[in-house]
Design a protein around this motif. Structure first.
Motif, PDB file in Angstrom:
ATOM      1  N   TYR A   1      -1.946  -7.065  28.765  1.00  0.00           N
ATOM      2  CA  TYR A   1      -1.841  -8.426  28.287  1.00  0.00           C
ATOM      3  C   TYR A   1      -0.735  -9.235  28.192  1.00  0.00           C
ATOM      4  O   TYR A   1       0.159  -8.503  28.361  1.00  0.00           O
ATOM      5  CB  TYR A   1      -2.155  -8.177  26.511  1.00  0.00           C
ATOM      6  N   SER A   2      -0.941 -10.569  28.545  1.00  0.00           N
ATOM      7  CA  SER A   2       0.175 -11.306  28.889  1.00  0.00           C
ATOM      8  C   SER A   2      -0.182 -12.757  27.955  1.00  0.00           C
ATOM      9  O   SER A   2      -1.298 -12.978  27.854  1.00  0.00           O
ATOM     10  CB  SER A   2       0.686 -11.609  30.203  1.00  0.00           C
ATOM     11  N   LEU A   3       0.821 -13.381  27.954  1.00  0.00           N
ATOM     12  CA  LEU A   3       1.001 -14.816  27.207  1.00  0.00           C
ATOM     13  C   LEU A   3       1.168 -15.802  28.218  1.00  0.00           C
ATOM     14  O   LEU A   3       1.854 -15.824  29.120  1.00  0.00           O
ATOM     15  CB  LEU A   3       1.785 -15.121  25.901  1.00  0.00           C
ATOM     16  N   ARG A   4       0.228 -16.789  28.068  1.00  0.00           N
ATOM     17  CA  ARG A   4       0.212 -17.998  28.868  1.00  0.00           C
ATOM     18  C   ARG A   4       0.345 -19.389  27.934  1.00  0.00           C
ATOM     19  O   ARG A   4      -0.559 -19.287  27.026  1.00  0.00           O
ATOM     20  CB  ARG A   4      -0.657 -18.200  29.783  1.00  0.00           C
ATOM     21  N   GLY A   5       1.432 -20.327  28.190  1.00  0.00           N
ATOM     22  CA  GLY A   5       1.546 -21.565  27.389  1.00  0.00           C
ATOM     23  C   GLY A   5       2.370 -21.485  26.168  1.00  0.00           C
ATOM     24  O   GLY A   5       2.258 -22.154  25.358  1.00  0.00           O
ATOM     25  N   ASP A   6       3.122 -20.336  26.194  1.00  0.00           N
ATOM     26  CA  ASP A   6       3.859 -20.257  24.749  1.00  0.00           C
ATOM     27  C   ASP A   6       5.207 -21.121  25.048  1.00  0.00           C
ATOM     28  O   ASP A   6       6.227 -20.784  25.167  1.00  0.00           O
ATOM     29  CB  ASP A   6       4.703 -18.500  24.670  1.00  0.00           C
ATOM     30  N   LYS A   7       5.224 -22.422  24.969  1.00  0.00           N
ATOM     31  CA  LYS A   7       6.188 -23.461  25.402  1.00  0.00           C
ATOM     32  C   LYS A   7       7.407 -23.360  24.319  1.00  0.00           C
ATOM     33  O   LYS A   7       8.173 -23.894  24.823  1.00  0.00           O
ATOM     34  CB  LYS A   7       5.440 -24.917  25.491  1.00  0.00           C
ATOM     35  N   ARG A   8       7.071 -23.004  23.151  1.00  0.00           N
ATOM     36  CA  ARG A   8       8.173 -23.115  22.341  1.00  0.00           C
ATOM     37  C   ARG A   8       8.957 -21.572  22.328  1.00  0.00           C
ATOM     38  O   ARG A   8      10.165 -21.286  21.649  1.00  0.00           O
ATOM     39  CB  ARG A   8       7.903 -23.344  20.767  1.00  0.00           C
TER      40      ARG A   8
ATOM     41  N   SER B   1       6.047 -12.624  16.286  1.00  0.00           N
ATOM     42  CA  SER B   1       6.953 -13.562  16.204  1.00  0.00           C
ATOM     43  C   SER B   1       8.259 -13.164  16.898  1.00  0.00           C
ATOM     44  O   SER B   1       8.800 -12.031  16.441  1.00  0.00           O
ATOM     45  CB  SER B   1       7.096 -14.401  14.844  1.00  0.00           C
ATOM     46  N   VAL B   2       8.865 -13.929  17.751  1.00  0.00           N
ATOM     47  CA  VAL B   2       9.976 -13.755  18.116  1.00  0.00           C
ATOM     48  C   VAL B   2      11.180 -14.773  17.768  1.00  0.00           C
ATOM     49  O   VAL B   2      12.322 -14.478  18.205  1.00  0.00           O
ATOM     50  CB  VAL B   2      10.020 -13.532  19.719  1.00  0.00           C
ATOM     51  N   ALA B   3      10.794 -15.676  17.231  1.00  0.00           N
ATOM     52  CA  ALA B   3      11.789 -16.676  16.691  1.00  0.00           C
ATOM     53  C   ALA B   3      11.291 -17.614  15.317  1.00  0.00           C
ATOM     54  O   ALA B   3      10.242 -17.235  14.880  1.00  0.00           O
ATOM     55  CB  ALA B   3      11.915 -18.034  18.013  1.00  0.00           C
ATOM     56  N   GLN B   4      12.190 -18.228  14.934  1.00  0.00           N
ATOM     57  CA  GLN B   4      11.912 -18.954  13.615  1.00  0.00           C
ATOM     58  C   GLN B   4      10.685 -19.890  13.873  1.00  0.00           C
ATOM     59  O   GLN B   4      10.789 -20.751  14.749  1.00  0.00           O
ATOM     60  CB  GLN B   4      13.223 -19.595  12.850  1.00  0.00           C
TER      61      GLN B   4
ATOM     62  N   ASP C   1       8.160 -23.066  12.805  1.00  0.00           N
ATOM     63  CA  ASP C   1       8.469 -24.312  11.967  1.00  0.00           C
ATOM     64  C   ASP C   1       7.257 -25.214  12.049  1.00  0.00           C
ATOM     65  O   ASP C   1       7.014 -25.463  13.245  1.00  0.00           O
ATOM     66  CB  ASP C   1       9.628 -24.992  12.966  1.00  0.00           C
ATOM     67  N   ARG C   2       6.560 -25.037  10.911  1.00  0.00           N
ATOM     68  CA  ARG C   2       5.379 -25.945  10.762  1.00  0.00           C
ATOM     69  C   ARG C   2       5.551 -27.594  11.123  1.00  0.00           C
ATOM     70  O   ARG C   2       4.640 -28.257  11.621  1.00  0.00           O
ATOM     71  CB  ARG C   2       4.705 -25.572   9.148  1.00  0.00           C
ATOM     72  N   GLU C   3       6.656 -28.008  10.719  1.00  0.00           N
ATOM     73  CA  GLU C   3       6.945 -29.269  10.842  1.00  0.00           C
ATOM     74  C   GLU C   3       7.065 -29.626  12.290  1.00  0.00           C
ATOM     75  O   GLU C   3       6.899 -30.783  12.888  1.00  0.00           O
ATOM     76  CB  GLU C   3       8.138 -29.811  10.276  1.00  0.00           C
ATOM     77  N   ALA C   4       7.160 -28.732  13.253  1.00  0.00           N
ATOM     78  CA  ALA C   4       7.539 -29.071  14.583  1.00  0.00           C
ATOM     79  C   ALA C   4       5.867 -28.656  15.447  1.00  0.00           C
ATOM     80  O   ALA C   4       5.550 -29.677  16.236  1.00  0.00           O
ATOM     81  CB  ALA C   4       8.369 -27.683  15.475  1.00  0.00           C
ATOM     82  N   GLU C   5       5.110 -27.767  14.803  1.00  0.00           N
ATOM     83  CA  GLU C   5       3.916 -27.717  15.274  1.00  0.00           C
ATOM     84  C   GLU C   5       3.083 -26.603  14.410  1.00  0.00           C
ATOM     85  O   GLU C   5       3.446 -25.856  14.181  1.00  0.00           O
ATOM     86  CB  GLU C   5       3.791 -26.848  16.651  1.00  0.00           C
ATOM     87  N   SER C   6       2.058 -27.435  13.568  1.00  0.00           N
ATOM     88  CA  SER C   6       1.215 -26.829  12.515  1.00  0.00           C
ATOM     89  C   SER C   6       0.300 -25.868  12.954  1.00  0.00           C
ATOM     90  O   SER C   6      -0.075 -24.905  12.492  1.00  0.00           O
ATOM     91  CB  SER C   6       0.946 -27.805  11.599  1.00  0.00           C
TER      92      SER C   6
END
Length: 580
Positions: free
Chosen positions: A386-393, A407-410, A412-417
């Motif tokens: 398996y691999s990810l595609r489109g993990d822009k953040r 999850s590997v980062a904090q 943020d719903r306000e950035a993208e819900s």
């Protein structure tokens, strides 16, 4: 010369001799209830009876159901001036009164009943001029086709209304004349002599006569011979052999053409053929379409073939009619056929169980938290990576062996819900084929954004010197998700040192006033800090500043422009005075 009295007596004598209308052999008599019987259709001006009355009666009056037909003379002669019609009125109920010279009733009224006797003056009439009926082929002699109905307006249950039915012509006379019979008195139409076949003659036309003792009337009957489903479909061959197709054969492809025939009438429900798979396709991967003109069947793929599920299908097809078979006829082995469908393996990409996987977590989850799981299987049993595609953040990672997502980062719903990425599943070894599915991660809100001013307030000032305390309105917001309760902020000054000169008062959940407490301010710029709290269970505060509140002297000079006065400020154009 014959006197009027002699003529009167002669008329009465003629009436008595020819009609016998009177009672007890009399044609005149006193005023009393009377009953008479008169045949319809007789010539008008026929005398019926002469009534007698004692003085002071000098004339007579007739009332009731006269219909403009019956009249009475002053001397009591009752007669009819028109022909009677029983079908219009069978009984006339009249009243006769004797009057004096002043028109007063001195005798009566007495009832006079006149019964109109029937004569055969009406022709029998069919309810329809044209009838249509049908008879199934091979029906036994004696089978009923229908009933013809005619009416005669003459009096019922008399010789005048007795009707007789008779067939006077049959076209064509094939295979012989007299194939049909109509019951003489009931009008019931029947098949006689022999059964019919539609191939010989599909339609017969009859002329049927109805008559009473004096009149005759014709109607026309069309009889259609209807085919019956007494023949079963028969396949041209019972075994269509072996078929081999790869499992990636396109859905909708025709894999076999089959043919059965039916000798019933063409293009009817008795000869139309429907093909049905009765064995070997429990998952419904096949369907059969029928050409309505030729009854040819086309076996097509309805769903994809799957070598890994079923490699060999032993198919049995049944041919049937939409119209039920007649009793005693049943489908047999001639109406069924078989074939064997063998599916060959094709290397296929891994397959996800669904195309969109959804998950929901709080935006405050710690780094390294598992937020979802994606699984795919390779039809050939190979391992999947398996691999990810489109993990822009860069918020997520996926375990290449298990498909677990972390999850590997904090977040943020306000950035993208709603965070969308693609997951790629690739077979390990083989051709390294891959497939993709969507992973949708919904972030739920936590209170992690302090209140702030809804915009940057600049260029605020009061006119110096203040003549009265002044105020201004400001609005606050925050970037967290808006709940159904809305926002409920509290407002206060940012430091105690400001409280002797300024005060803050709440207007509603998002707006407040900043006001001066006196007028003794110096002419300069003031920076006022405001503390705003969001009132959550774990409240956040924000200290904001309303900078550059200017207390300054504002000069106005007047100039004339085309006869109109205009006020022109000496201050900069971006400075806006506040209310005071």
């Amino acid at each position: 010369m014959t006197t009027q009295a002699q003529l009167h007596c002669l008329c009465l004598l003629t009436l008595y001799l020819t009609t016998g209308y009177g009672q007890e052999g009399k044609f005149s008599g006193p005023l009393k209830p009377m009953e008479f019987s008169i045949f319809e259709g007789q010539e008008p001006s026929q005398l019926i009876f002469q009534f007698k009355a004692n003085p002071p009666a000098v004339t007579f009056k007739l009332t009731g159901e006269t219909d403009g037909i019956f009249q009475i003379q002053p001397d009591g002669l009752l007669y009819h001036n028109k022909s009677l019609d029983r079908e219009t009125r069978a009984v006339h109920r009249l009243q006769v009164s004797a009057l004096d010279a002043q028109g007063n009733t001195v005798e009566g009224p007495v009832p006079v009943t006149i019964e109109v006797k029937d004569i055969n003056d009406n022709r029998p009439v069919f309810l329809q001029q044209h009838y249509e009926g049908s008879v199934r082929q091979n029906s036994r002699p004696g089978s009923s086709i229908g009933t013809l109905i005619a009416h005669d307006m003459d009096e019922e249950n008399t010789v005048n209304s007795v009707l007789e039915y008779r067939i006077v012509d049959q076209t064509p006379k094939v295979p012989q004349d007299g194939l049909f019979l109509v019951q003489e008195y009931s009008g019931t139409l029947q098949l006689v002599l022999q059964s019919l076949h539609k191939r010989d003659t599909p339609q017969y036309n009859l002329s049927v006569q109805v008559s009473d003792k004096d009149f005759k009337t014709l109607c026309f009957v069309q009889i259609n011979v209807i085919d019956i489903n007494d023949q079963i479909p028969i396949f041209e061959k019972s075994d269509y052999g072996n078929l081999t197709f790869p499992e990636d054969t396109a859905v909708g492809s025709v894999i076999l053409t089959i043919q059965a025939t039916d000798t019933d009438e063409p293009h009817t429900g008795s000869s139309k053929i429907l093909y049905r798979i009765t064995q070997g396709d429990s998952e419904g991967r096949l369907e059969i379409e029928t050409d309505p003109q030729t009854n040819t069947g086309y076996v097509k793929l309805k769903k994809p073939l799957d070598f890994e599920t079923v490699a060999i299908h032993n198919i049995v097809v049944q041919a049937e009619n939409p119209e039920p078979l007649v009793p005693g006829v049943q489908y047999n082995a001639n109406s069924s056929a078989t074939f064997r469908l063998m599916v060959t393996d094709v290397n296929e990409a891994p397959q996800f169980s669904q195309q969109v996987f959804e998950a929901k977590v709080s935006e405050a989850v710690a780094k390294g938290t598992k937020v979802g799981n994606m699984t795919a299987k390779d039809p050939e049993g190979l391992d999947v990576s398996y691999s990810l595609r489109g993990d822009k953040r860069g918020w997520l990672r996926i375990d290449p062996a298990t498909g677990e997502i972390f999850s590997v980062a904090q977040l943020d719903r306000e950035a993208e819900s709603l965070y969308r990425v693609q997951v790629v599943a690739t077979e390990v070894g083989g051709s390294y084929l891959s497939s993709t599915a969507q992973f949708h991660l919904t972030l739920t809100d936590v209170n992690d954004n302090p209140p702030r001013l809804v915009k940057e307030y600049t260029g605020l000032f009061f006119c110096y010197p203040l003549k009265a305390p002044g105020s201004l309105i400001f609005e606050a917001t925050d970037d967290d998700e808006l709940t159904f309760r809305g926002r409920h902020f509290t407002f206060s000054l940012g430091s105690e040192s400001l409280q002797k000169d300024w005060e803050v008062s709440k207007i509603n959940g998002t707006h407040a006033h900043l006001s001066t407490k006196h007028t003794g301010f110096e002419e300069r710029v003031y920076n006022i800090s405001i503390r705003i709290s969001d009132g959550d269970r774990q409240p956040l505060e924000g200290i904001v500043s309303l900078p550059g509140i200017i207390l300054a002297v504002v000069f106005f000079r007047m100039k004339r422009d085309k006869g109109q006065h205009k006020a022109e400020s000496a201050q900069a154009s971006e400075v806006k005075p506040l209310r005071n």
